[in-house]
Design a protein around this motif. Structure first.
Motif, PDB file in Angstrom:
ATOM      1  N   ILE A 213      11.685 -41.398 127.395  1.00  0.00           N
ATOM      2  CA  ILE A 213      10.815 -40.972 128.495  1.00  0.00           C
ATOM      3  C   ILE A 213      10.950 -41.962 129.650  1.00  0.00           C
ATOM      4  O   ILE A 213      10.781 -43.169 129.460  1.00  0.00           O
ATOM      5  N   PRO A 214      11.255 -41.488 130.862  1.00  0.00           N
ATOM      6  CA  PRO A 214      11.394 -42.396 132.004  1.00  0.00           C
ATOM      7  C   PRO A 214      10.069 -43.079 132.342  1.00  0.00           C
ATOM      8  O   PRO A 214       9.017 -42.434 132.399  1.00  0.00           O
ATOM      9  N   SER A 215      10.139 -44.366 132.529  1.00  0.00           N
ATOM     10  CA  SER A 215       8.924 -45.113 132.872  1.00  0.00           C
ATOM     11  C   SER A 215       8.423 -44.779 134.264  1.00  0.00           C
ATOM     12  O   SER A 215       7.245 -45.008 134.581  1.00  0.00           O
ATOM     13  N   SER A 216       9.296 -44.205 135.099  1.00  0.00           N
ATOM     14  CA  SER A 216       8.903 -43.893 136.476  1.00  0.00           C
ATOM     15  C   SER A 216       7.799 -42.841 136.542  1.00  0.00           C
ATOM     16  O   SER A 216       7.078 -42.761 137.548  1.00  0.00           O
ATOM     17  N   LEU A 217       7.641 -42.029 135.475  1.00  0.00           N
ATOM     18  CA  LEU A 217       6.649 -40.966 135.514  1.00  0.00           C
ATOM     19  C   LEU A 217       5.233 -41.518 135.629  1.00  0.00           C
ATOM     20  O   LEU A 217       4.349 -40.891 136.219  1.00  0.00           O
ATOM     21  N   CYS A 218       5.004 -42.691 135.050  1.00  0.00           N
ATOM     22  CA  CYS A 218       3.657 -43.259 135.101  1.00  0.00           C
ATOM     23  C   CYS A 218       3.377 -43.977 136.419  1.00  0.00           C
ATOM     24  O   CYS A 218       2.296 -44.553 136.590  1.00  0.00           O
ATOM     25  N   ARG A 219       4.319 -43.904 137.339  1.00  0.00           N
ATOM     26  CA  ARG A 219       4.068 -44.423 138.679  1.00  0.00           C
ATOM     27  C   ARG A 219       3.551 -43.327 139.603  1.00  0.00           C
ATOM     28  O   ARG A 219       3.343 -43.558 140.791  1.00  0.00           O
ATOM     29  N   LEU A 220       3.373 -42.118 139.020  1.00  0.00           N
ATOM     30  CA  LEU A 220       2.717 -41.027 139.754  1.00  0.00           C
ATOM     31  C   LEU A 220       1.218 -41.236 139.594  1.00  0.00           C
ATOM     32  O   LEU A 220       0.660 -41.001 138.517  1.00  0.00           O
ATOM     33  N   PRO A 221       0.519 -41.686 140.618  1.00  0.00           N
ATOM     34  CA  PRO A 221      -0.845 -42.194 140.455  1.00  0.00           C
ATOM     35  C   PRO A 221      -1.868 -41.163 140.007  1.00  0.00           C
ATOM     36  O   PRO A 221      -2.870 -41.514 139.398  1.00  0.00           O
TER      37      PRO A 221
END
Length: 839
Positions: A79-87
């Motif tokens: 799972i890309p960690s970037s997804l949790c940077r969607l606030p």
């Protein structure tokens, strides 16, 4: 300078126009999908925001991404960690993909997540403890993965969790009582995990907010905790496929006042069903299933009169007594399955009159009396299965108007009279089984309307008249069995139009005339039995062209002429042409002891190999006797001369050896005899190359070796070993796996399939490339493979039975189920051995 600005505007500005959240999603797409994938093709970097992209939902006021649904897109990798940077991301669906472990700890940064669905992926290892730190999480679905180890204590710390789904993983340990700390939980599903055998913690009765509790296949044992009766908000309870024992607690029944579906099937529950007023509070109950237990006693009338009761399954128990008259008050009843019990008495005369009854299965009981006339009064009846009872009287005329009927099984009763004429032609009827009754009359010409008919079985009755030509209109007919009746006339020529016909058995009747010459058109015919009739003429040579014919029985007729040599082209398991008027020589292929009984009772037949009992031409036998008498005499005289000479030689040789014994040491008289081989081990070893491999099995590779000298050693094989091999082929096809694979460990394919089914269910066995819409048929084929590979040869079915079962699978349409649990096996009384699924 203006030119430079032009290039900057048209080639740089479009990429920079996408906001930060869109860039994060593009980064995630790059990690999850190959560049050649057409999925998410509309994720355009030229858009200002991702809000109009497929699978993306934004807040209409702020344009922040709030939902990302990437289900069933063949995503792979972590799972890309970037997804949790969607606030503002609150919903993340990544189910039904090929994602792998580990789950990134950065998921704990998705602080806005309320819904997280990671089911149907390839995650392994322990359940991630950090998930409980997600403060807003309401719904967590990790089902259908390979998570292992025990449920971590941190899973008791979710502050707001409402649903937790861990179905079909590899979780072990025991079901922990600390889950009862999740006081906000309304739905808990732990089904089909290999937990250690243990009782269900009584503390589960304290989870008073629970509405759904699924604990099927969790290795539960001991009694059902009476404390579960405190779950007054519970709507769905499934404790199936466990080893629960003891009686069903009365407090469970009386306390589940909101219950809609209560499923307790496939356990070891005993005792009687609770009786009396305890059922009165279950005013919402729609489905009750306690089948596959050891319940005794009678069916409570208070249960059967519940107004909303739609499905009642109590089959495979030891119940007795009659079906309560109050069943007619169950206005919503659509399914009633009570087969394989010891129930008796007559059925309520109004059964089905007041409810939309679809399925009625009362097989393998002791019911008697008449079949109720109102079973199809609401026009919904699809299946009526009453086999192996003592029903009497006539088939109700009203069933002839029941156009919804699909399956009728009334074999082995005492039904008499004629079949309602309109019933022969019901348009959706694909199985009509009336064997072993006392039915009379003829097969109606209305049969032409039964366009969906697949199996027509009428044996052991008193049907008379001819088989109508209209039977040739049944394009889907797979088997027609009407033996032991009083049918007369000729075999209708239209039968050759039945292109799907695999079994034609009309033996023990009074049929006459010849076999239709165009019978070669029946290319799927596997079983042809016309024995014990009055058929005459020649046996058609066209029979020898039928590609899959395995069983041919034409015995007990008036066939004459020669046996067609074309029959030698068939791969027959059974051939019976006895008791006819055949003449001439037996074809060479059949002229051996294996077929000795196949030709008895044909005075004109003669065997060139003099197989005992087959050659009846006495004149020829006399000539042969005269011709060979002098040969026998000559051999006898010659044998006498050889004997005298041999005795004389032996005498002189004996005297010579006796004299030598005195001169030779005793140990010289020890003789050793060896069988001299015409090849050496070196000749064998050099031929054990990959070029000579012809197959592989559980014990290794098989080589074809040609040495210079049903030198070799053979073992006897039989049909049961062939059945096992066929079963292995079925398992290969269904699983998409080879017979041997390092992934099996010390197992072969058969043992791997059996253990995987027991631990993880069908979905882990079936080839994932198969179309899921045919899952029902695939599972039935899988079950056939398991039957064929039964460790005990005596328990394996015959190839005839295997073919019949495969034909029936292709003929039975898929239906939806009324069961509650999404993970169950459908039960039916179709199995002649009273237990298990029918294929």
């Amino acid at each position: 300078m203006p030119l430079l600005f032009f290039f900057f505007f048209f080639f740089v500005s479009p990429t920079l126009s996408l906001n930060q959240e869109g860039l994060l999603l593009l980064e995630a797409k790059k990690q999850l999908l190959p560049s050649s994938s057409s999925s998410l093709a509309d994720w355009n970097p030229r858009d200002p925001t991702p809000c109009n992209w497929t699978c993306v939902t934004c807040n209409p006021n702020t344009s922040h991404v709030i939902s990302l649904s990437l289900s069933s897109l063949s995503l792979s990798g972590p799972i890309p960690s970037s997804l949790c940077r969607l606030p503002s991301l609150s919903t993340l669906y990544l189910d039904d993909n090929f994602l792998i472990s580990p789950l990134p700890s950065t998921l704990s940064l998705c602080t806005s997540l309320t819904h997280l669905n990671l089911s149907g992926n390839l995650f392994t290892g322990p359940l991630p403890s950090f998930l409980s730190s997600l403060p807003s999480l309401l719904h967590l679905d990790l089902s259908f993965n390979n998570f292992s180890a025990s449920i971590p204590p941190s899973f008791s710390l979710f502050p707001n969790l409402r649903s937790l789904n861990l179905v079909q993983n590899l979780l072990n340990g025991t079901i922990p009582s600390f889950l009862t700390n999740l006081t906000t939980l309304t739905s808990l599903n732990l089904s089909y995990n290999p937990f250690l055998p243990a009782p269900l913690p009584s503390e589960f009765g304290n989870m008073t907010n629970l509405q759904d509790l699924f604990l099927s296949g969790c290795n539960l044992l001991g009694p059902i905790p009476a404390s579960l009766g405190k779950l007054s908000n519970l709507r769905n309870l499934a404790l199936t496929y466990n080893s629960l024992q003891g009686a069903i607690p009365e407090s469970l029944i009386s306390g589940l006042t909101s219950i809609v579906f209560l499923e307790l099937y496939e356990n070891s529950l005993s005792g009687s069903l609770p009786r009396g007023a305890v059922w009165n509070n279950l005013t919402h109950l729609e489905g009750f299933d306690a089948s596959g237990n050891d319940l005794t006693g009678t069916i409570p009338s208070e249960l059967t009169r519940l107004k909303k009761l739609g499905s009642l399954n109590l089959f495979d128990n030891n119940l007795e007594g009659s079906l309560p008259e109050s069943i007619v008050e169950a206005e919503s009843l659509y399914e009633l399955k009570l087969f394989n019990n010891s129930l008796n008495g007559s059925l309520p005369s109004q059964l089905g009159s007041n409810s939309p009854l679809q399925t009625l299965d009362l097989s393998y009981n002791n019911f008697s009396g008449e079949i109720p006339a109102g079973l199809c009064r609401r026009g919904a009846l699809q299946e009526i299965m009453l086999i192996y009872n003592s029903f009497s009287g006539r088939i109700p005329e009203s069933l002839g108007d029941c156009r919804s009927l699909m399956r009728v099984r009334i074999r082995n009763n005492n039904i008499s009279g004629t079949v309602p004429e309109a019933m022969w032609g019901l348009p959706h009827l694909y199985l009509l089984e009336l064997d072993e009754n006392s039915l009379t009359g003829s097969i109606s010409t209305y049969i032409s309307g039964a366009s969906n008919m697949s199996s027509l079985s009428l044996s052991f009755n008193m049907f008379s008249g001819s088989v109508p030509q209209e039977i040739g209109n049944l394009d889907n007919l797979v088997q027609f069995v009407a033996s032991h009746n009083r049918l007369s006339g000729r075999i209708p020529t239209s039968v050759v139009k039945l292109s799907q016909l695999g079994k034609l058995v009309i033996s023990d009747n009074e049929l006459s005339g010849e076999i239709p010459l165009a019978i070669s058109a029946l290319e799927k015919l596997n079983d042809l039995d016309l024995s014990n009739n009055k058929l005459d003429g020649n046996i058609p040579s066209e029979l020898g062209t039928l590609p899959v014919l395995n069983y041919l029985d034409l015995s007990g007729n008036l066939f004459s002429g020669r046996i067609p040599i074309e029959l030698q082209n068939l791969n027959l398991n059974l051939l019976n042409l006895s008791n006819n008027q055949l003449s001439g020589e037996i074809p060479k292929e059949f002229d051996n002891e294996n077929y000795k009984k196949s030709f008895l009772g044909n005075p004109g037949l003669c065997s060139s190999s003099s197989v005992s009992g087959l050659c009846q031409n006495l004149g020829e036998k006399k000539k042969n006797k005269i011709k060979y008498d002098w040969v026998f005499r000559f051999i006898f005289v010659l044998a006498g001369i050889v004997f005298v000479v041999g005795v004389t030689w032996f005498w002189f040789k004996f005297r010579s050896i006796k004299k030598m014994k005195k001169k030779v040491r005793p140990n010289m008289l020890k003789w050793r005899s060896f069988h001299k081989l015409g090849f050496s081990e070196y000749e064998v070893v050099k031929l054990l190359s990959e070029d000579n491999v012809i197959g592989s099995g559980a014990s290794g590779k098989v080589y074809k070796v040609v040495l210079s000298n049903e030198y070799a050693y053979t073992l006897r094989v039989n049909e049961k070993s062939d059945i096992y091999s066929f079963g292995v082929v079925i398992l290969e096809l269904v699983s998409g796996r080879a017979p041997l694979d390092p992934a099996y460990g010390d197992k072969d394919l058969v043992k791997w399939v059996s253990s995987t089914l027991e631990q993880s269910g069908e979905d882990q066995v079936i080839d994932p490339t198969m179309d899921v819409k045919y899952k029902g048929e695939i599972i039935k084929v899988l079950n056939i493979g398991l039957l064929c590979t039964n460790p005990l040869p005596i328990n394996r079915p015959s190839m005839r039975k295997v073919v019949t079962m495969l034909h029936e699978i292709s003929a039975i349409p898929r239906t939806t189920s009324g069961k509650l649990s999404p993970y169950y096996q459908e039960e039916a009384s179709d199995n002649e051995n009273h237990h298990g699924n029918t294929v």
